[in-house]
Every structure is written in structure tokens, then in C-alpha cells.
Design a protein around this motif. Structure first.
Motif, PDB file in Angstrom:
ATOM      1  N   ASP A  40      -0.173   6.506  -3.689  1.00 28.42           N
ATOM      2  CA  ASP A  40      -1.540   6.061  -3.371  1.00 28.42           C
ATOM      3  C   ASP A  40      -1.412   4.596  -2.979  1.00 28.42           C
ATOM      4  O   ASP A  40      -1.458   3.704  -3.820  1.00 28.42           O
ATOM      5  N   GLY A  41      -1.206   4.374  -1.688  1.00 29.57           N
ATOM      6  CA  GLY A  41      -0.873   3.028  -1.233  1.00 29.57           C
ATOM      7  C   GLY A  41      -1.993   2.381  -0.434  1.00 29.57           C
ATOM      8  O   GLY A  41      -2.969   3.026  -0.023  1.00 29.57           O
ATOM      9  N   LEU A  42      -1.810   1.089  -0.221  1.00 31.61           N
ATOM     10  CA  LEU A  42      -2.756   0.346   0.611  1.00 31.61           C
ATOM     11  C   LEU A  42      -1.962  -0.520   1.584  1.00 31.61           C
ATOM     12  O   LEU A  42      -1.002  -1.197   1.181  1.00 31.61           O
ATOM     13  N   LEU A  43      -2.336  -0.437   2.837  1.00 35.37           N
ATOM     14  CA  LEU A  43      -1.734  -1.290   3.873  1.00 35.37           C
ATOM     15  C   LEU A  43      -2.791  -2.292   4.283  1.00 35.37           C
ATOM     16  O   LEU A  43      -3.866  -1.904   4.771  1.00 35.37           O
ATOM     17  N   GLN A  51      -0.240  -7.726   6.355  1.00 35.80           N
ATOM     18  CA  GLN A  51      -0.307  -8.804   5.363  1.00 35.80           C
ATOM     19  C   GLN A  51       0.508  -8.396   4.139  1.00 35.80           C
ATOM     20  O   GLN A  51       1.346  -9.128   3.680  1.00 35.80           O
ATOM     21  N   ARG A  52       0.267  -7.198   3.644  1.00 31.90           N
ATOM     22  CA  ARG A  52       1.149  -6.649   2.600  1.00 31.90           C
ATOM     23  C   ARG A  52       0.844  -5.177   2.379  1.00 31.90           C
ATOM     24  O   ARG A  52      -0.206  -4.681   2.835  1.00 31.90           O
ATOM     25  N   ILE A  53       1.758  -4.493   1.687  1.00 35.14           N
ATOM     26  CA  ILE A  53       1.499  -3.124   1.253  1.00 35.14           C
ATOM     27  C   ILE A  53       1.754  -3.049  -0.239  1.00 35.14           C
ATOM     28  O   ILE A  53       2.467  -3.883  -0.790  1.00 35.14           O
ATOM     29  N   GLY A  54       1.169  -2.041  -0.853  1.00 29.31           N
ATOM     30  CA  GLY A  54       1.405  -1.886  -2.285  1.00 29.31           C
ATOM     31  C   GLY A  54       0.598  -0.731  -2.826  1.00 29.31           C
ATOM     32  O   GLY A  54       0.048   0.085  -2.062  1.00 29.31           O
ATOM     33  N   ASP A  55       0.549  -0.679  -4.163  1.00 32.55           N
ATOM     34  CA  ASP A  55      -0.224   0.352  -4.845  1.00 32.55           C
ATOM     35  C   ASP A  55      -1.708   0.104  -4.655  1.00 32.55           C
ATOM     36  O   ASP A  55      -2.176  -1.009  -4.873  1.00 32.55           O
ATOM     37  N   ALA A  56      -2.433   1.144  -4.274  1.00 32.14           N
ATOM     38  CA  ALA A  56      -3.843   0.944  -3.953  1.00 32.14           C
ATOM     39  C   ALA A  56      -4.615   0.400  -5.151  1.00 32.14           C
ATOM     40  O   ALA A  56      -5.355  -0.575  -5.023  1.00 32.14           O
ATOM     41  N   THR A  57      -4.425   1.004  -6.322  1.00 25.32           N
ATOM     42  CA  THR A  57      -5.275   0.594  -7.450  1.00 25.32           C
ATOM     43  C   THR A  57      -5.076  -0.885  -7.773  1.00 25.32           C
ATOM     44  O   THR A  57      -6.052  -1.604  -7.991  1.00 25.32           O
ATOM     45  N   ALA A  58      -3.829  -1.325  -7.759  1.00 26.38           N
ATOM     46  CA  ALA A  58      -3.585  -2.741  -8.063  1.00 26.38           C
ATOM     47  C   ALA A  58      -4.166  -3.630  -6.968  1.00 26.38           C
ATOM     48  O   ALA A  58      -4.790  -4.651  -7.248  1.00 26.38           O
ATOM     49  N   MET A  59      -3.982  -3.233  -5.716  1.00 26.24           N
ATOM     50  CA  MET A  59      -4.391  -4.113  -4.612  1.00 26.24           C
ATOM     51  C   MET A  59      -5.903  -4.151  -4.400  1.00 26.24           C
ATOM     52  O   MET A  59      -6.449  -5.177  -3.994  1.00 26.24           O
ATOM     53  N   LEU A  60      -6.555  -3.032  -4.682  1.00 24.03           N
ATOM     54  CA  LEU A  60      -8.000  -2.967  -4.407  1.00 24.03           C
ATOM     55  C   LEU A  60      -8.750  -4.065  -5.176  1.00 24.03           C
ATOM     56  O   LEU A  60      -9.694  -4.667  -4.666  1.00 24.03           O
ATOM     57  N   ALA A  61      -8.253  -4.316  -6.389  1.00 23.07           N
ATOM     58  CA  ALA A  61      -8.931  -5.304  -7.236  1.00 23.07           C
ATOM     59  C   ALA A  61      -8.829  -6.708  -6.656  1.00 23.07           C
ATOM     60  O   ALA A  61      -9.618  -7.583  -6.997  1.00 23.07           O
TER      61      ALA A  61
END
Ligand code: GUN
Ligand code: ZN
Length: 446
Positions: A40-43, A51-61
Motif C-alpha cells: 500500500d504505497g504512495l508516490l 518527490q518520494r515514495i513510501g508506505d501510504a499510511t505513514a506518508m498520508l499523515a
């Protein structure tokens, strides 16, 4: 889900939520650790760049309030595919029956390419082929035009309009070619020079020029010499050609250049073997040739659908890798039978298998993204989701067809799921294609 709008202007900050996969290294060397995967990622894209990618839940915040999020959950985002070799002007003769390359050129290709003397025809086919690349998830490519200068202008204009990263060139062919498809060493030189001035690194575009001798048999020594001169005069310009595709072609090269030590030696003699030189096929080579290509920094385009369709032979990927030659995959439309890099990977798997070699899905997806970008010396700007690279990516629908959906239901690991995508996927799996964070193709789902 936010429906992507094809007409949105380049935007500030935007996020895409999906499973995300990219490569930071070569799985042949690093195994699974070459891949970075977020279920469950976020770009996050800013100004058209990652800019960056990572885990959606962590990044959404951490996102700035109001950030637009396009929700592609259930899909897989990978970097845009890199097609290291195709002929846009052969779009209309794709799937022409029954010949090996030299007869196929005479019977189908040359008559089709003659029509590109007409700029309106060139523009229409260029636009179609660029759309076809986008429908298939290809965001960077290396492309042959025809001998006509206007055909190169046409493909550059079409790529410019959609923001594609493209390396292309007008074909040089001043002998053994039919009337209407011959330049001269001097006219080919002058036209190429003009095209370099007009298009290579044109500000505001992602276009580059490739000096493009078709292959040794259709150029005089003078033309090959002037091709080398163009490269000397224009640092950063690319070179593309064909090499050792077919046994009859190799014999012909020995007759035409009796002084040569090998087919590759012909190109080397004229200074055409250097970094940013990309040769399609590279099948009937000796180890010494592969070593020379590695030493000179030249790259190979592995074109499995074409190699099988034209009965050319089996590419030796293991030896290329062992000797350190850069390799990408090419569709080689229209000797190749698809614009789809996924289909190309699946035929690559089969062709390698026939040759006693293996390619797993991580290796395949790497070849189609970061590997291809390295082969084209584009890896500083594309190929993966390192921060600062262009946000060129493909959204793959992992339930594109009932069969894919059914098969994936029983697939466990990521490697297995990717293998199913590689073997069963094609353009139907491409839900959307983005260039610099902007949607350039979207398949509306029923
Ligand atoms: N060799 C020289 N020209 C061509 C071409 O257009 N396609 C292929 N596959 N091989 C070539
Ligand atoms: Zn080709």
C-alpha cells in the motif's frame, strides 16, 4: 477514485496511491533486494518529478493539507517502460507474413517507408504510434524514422506534443536501397546536422537525436565515415543501428566489407562504437565482439518478438551480462509483433528458455525499466522512482482480464504475481500512463 483528467496542466504536488514497485539495482546481482516494493504505497510527485515514495499510511499523515490523491489501490505502479528499439514508420506493416529480414525489407518495409516522403502521412503515423506507445505504458524510447528528413520531424513533433522522452533519427541509407529511399553520404550528413540543431536537447522537451545508419549493407564507407564525423561534432548525440541479426545479412556484410575482421569491426572502424551507441539484435556475434561492445560502452537492444517472428535467432543474454554489455528490450515494431513491453518480456522469457537461459519476473521488470534506462544512458532522469527523477510511470491493472484475475487469486509471492503479469499481460493491463505526473493515457474501465 479521482478520475484522472487528461487535460490537467502540470501541477504542484500530487500523490498516487497503489502498490508500487521499482528497482534500485540489478536483480541479477542483488536478488530481491534490488527491488523496492510497497503493497500500500504512495508516490508523491512535485513539479513533474518524484518527490518520494513510501508506505501510504505513514506518508498520508505528512502530506500538506489539500494534496490531491489519485487512488489506484488494487493496481500496481511501476516506472514507465523503456523501448530501446522500434521503427514508427513500420506500424502499418506489423504482422506481415513469412520472410526473413532481407526479403522482408524488400517486400514489405521499403514500400511502406517510401510513403513517408509525404509529410501528412508521416505526421498521421507518428501520432498513431506515439499514442500506441502510451497505450502500452512506454514513456521512453529509441526510434528509427525513415530516410526522409520530414519523417524525423514528424516523430519528434508527435513526441514533443505528449511530453515523451524520445531519442530518434533519420535513417541514413545511400546504397543497396530502392529508388525513393536513398540519400547520399553528403545529403544524409546535412539533413542529420539540421535535425540535430532543431531537435537534440531542444529546451522544454525530452528529445534527443540519434545518428541512424540503417545497417552496414545500406551505407557506403563514406556515409559511415560521415556518421562518425557527426558524432564527433555533436557530443551527447546518440548512434543507433542494426547488428548481426541474420546469418545471410552477416555473410553480405563480409562480402561488402572484405577488409573487416567482423560485422562489428565495420562500425568500430568508423567510430560508431562508443557510449550512447545502441545496436539492435546482436545475435550472431563472437565473444570478442561482445567484449568490445562492453569495453566501448555500447549497448544492445534485445528484440525477442522480432527475432522470433523473422526467424533471426536467439539472443545470448547470459553472455552479454557476463561480459558487462548494457542490454535493454526493444519491440522492433514492425519486425516485432507488438508495441507492448509486457508481451516483449514474455517472448523474451520464451526465447531465453529455448537458449537454455532464464529470466524471472524481477529480472524482466528491471530490464524493461531501469535496465532499459541504463542502456539508453537515461538513468539519471528515468528508470526508477529515485527522488528528483521524472515522474513517468505506468498503472497496471492486476485484474485486467478474467483470466489474469483468476490466476492471480492463487498467486502468492510478489515474484509469482509479477510473473503472471509478464506472461499474461499486454496493453489491456495498462490502466494509465503518466508522464511527468500528468496522465497521457487512461483506459476507462467498464
Ligand atoms: N535491418 C535493417 N533494417 C532493418 C529493419 O527495418 N528491421 C529489422 N528488424 N532489421 C533491419
Ligand atoms: Zn529494427
Amino acid at each position: 477514485m479521482t478520475i484522472p483528467n487528461q487535460n490537467t496542466p502540470p501541477i504542484g504536488v500530487r500523490a498516487f496511491r497503489a502498490s508500487i514497485l521499482h528497482f534500485t539495482g540489478d536483480p541479477h546481482e542483488l536478488g530481491e533486494s534490488a527491488a523496492e516494493y510497497f503493497y500500500d504505497g504512495l508516490l508523491l510527485v512535485e513539479g513533474g518529478r518524484v518527490q518520494r515514495i513510501g508506505d501510504a499510511t505513514a506518508m498520508l499523515a505528512t502530506l500538506p493539507p489539500g494534496t490531491e490523491i489519485t487512488d489506484y489501490r488494487g493496481h500496481l505502479i511501476v516506472p514507465g517502460f523503456v523501448d530501446t528499439h522500434l521503427h514508427f514508420a513500420q506500424t502499418d506493416i506489423i504482422a506481415s507474413h513469412g520472410e526473413q529480414v532481407l526479403q522482408w525489407l524488400e517486400r514489405y518495409t521499403f514500400p511502406a517507408e517510401k510513403r513517408f516522403a509525404d509529410p501528412a502521412h508521416a505526421a498521421e503515423v507518428a501520432e498513431f504510434s506515439v499514442n500506441e506507445m502510451l497505450r502500452n505504458g512506454t514513456t521512453a524510447s529509441m526510434v528509427f524514422a525513415t530516410v526522409h528528413k520530414g519523417s524525423a520531424d514528424a516523430i519528434f513533433r508527435a513526441a514533443e506534443a505528449r511530453g515523451l522522452c524520445m531519442i530518434a533519427g533519420k535513417v541514413l541509407m545511400d546504397r543497396n536501397s530502392p529508388e525513393g529511399l536513398c540519400d547520399t553520404a553528403e545529403s544524409g550528413y546535412e539533413d542529420s546536422k539540421q535535425l540535430i540543431n532543431d531537435w537534440h536537447d531542444k529546451p522544454g522537451t525530452r528529445l534527443r537525436y540519434a545518428v541512424t545508419p540503417r545497417f552496414a549493407p545500406t551505407s557506403t564507407e563514406r556515409q559511415l565515415e560521415l556518421a562518425g564525423k557527426l558524432l564527433d561534432e555533436h557530443p551527447g548525440v546518440y548512434l543507433q543501428s542494426h547488428l548481426a541479426e541474420n546469418k545471410h545479412e552477416c555473410r553480405w556484410v563480409r562480402e561488402l566489407f572484405p577488409w573487416s575482421k567482423s560485422y562489428l569491426d565495420v562500425y568500430d572502424r568508423f567510430g560508431l562504437l562508443r557510449p550512447r551507441s545502441v545496436y539492435a539484435h546482436c545475435i550472431h556475434l563472437e565473444s570478442a565482439d561482445r567484449k568490445l561492445m562492453a569495453r566501448k560502452g555500447a549497448a544492445m537492444s534485445f528484440c525477442p518478438t522480432s527475432n522470433l517472428f523473422l526467424g533471426s535467432g536467439l539472443f545470448d543474454a547470459d553472455e552479454a551480462r557476463k561480459l558487462g554489455v548494457k542490454v535493454g528490450v526493444g519491440t522492433d515494431v514492425g519486425g516485432g509483433t507488438s508495441f507492448s513491453i509486457l508481451r516483449t518480456l514474455h517472448e523474451a522469457y520464451k526465447a531465453l528458455h529455448l537458449n537454455g537461459q532464464a529470466m524471472d519476473a524481477l529480472q524482466g521488470f528491471h530490464l524493461a525499466t531501469l535496465g532499459g534506462a541504463k542502456a539508453l544512458d537515461l538513468d539519471r532522469e528515468v528508470g526508477n522512482f529515485e527522488a528528483g527523477k521524472f515522474a513517468d510511470f505506468v498503472v497496471l491493472d492486476m485484474a485486467a482480464t478474467p483470466l489474469v484475475e483468476r490466476r492471480l487469486a492463487s498467486a502468492g509471492s510478489l515474484r509469482e504475481r509479477l510473473f503472471v503479469a509478464m506472461m499474461l499481460g499486454d496493453e489491456h493491463m495498462v490502466a494509465a500512463t503518466y508522464i511527468q505526473g500528468k496522465c497521457q493515457f487512461s483506459r476507462s474501465k467498464p
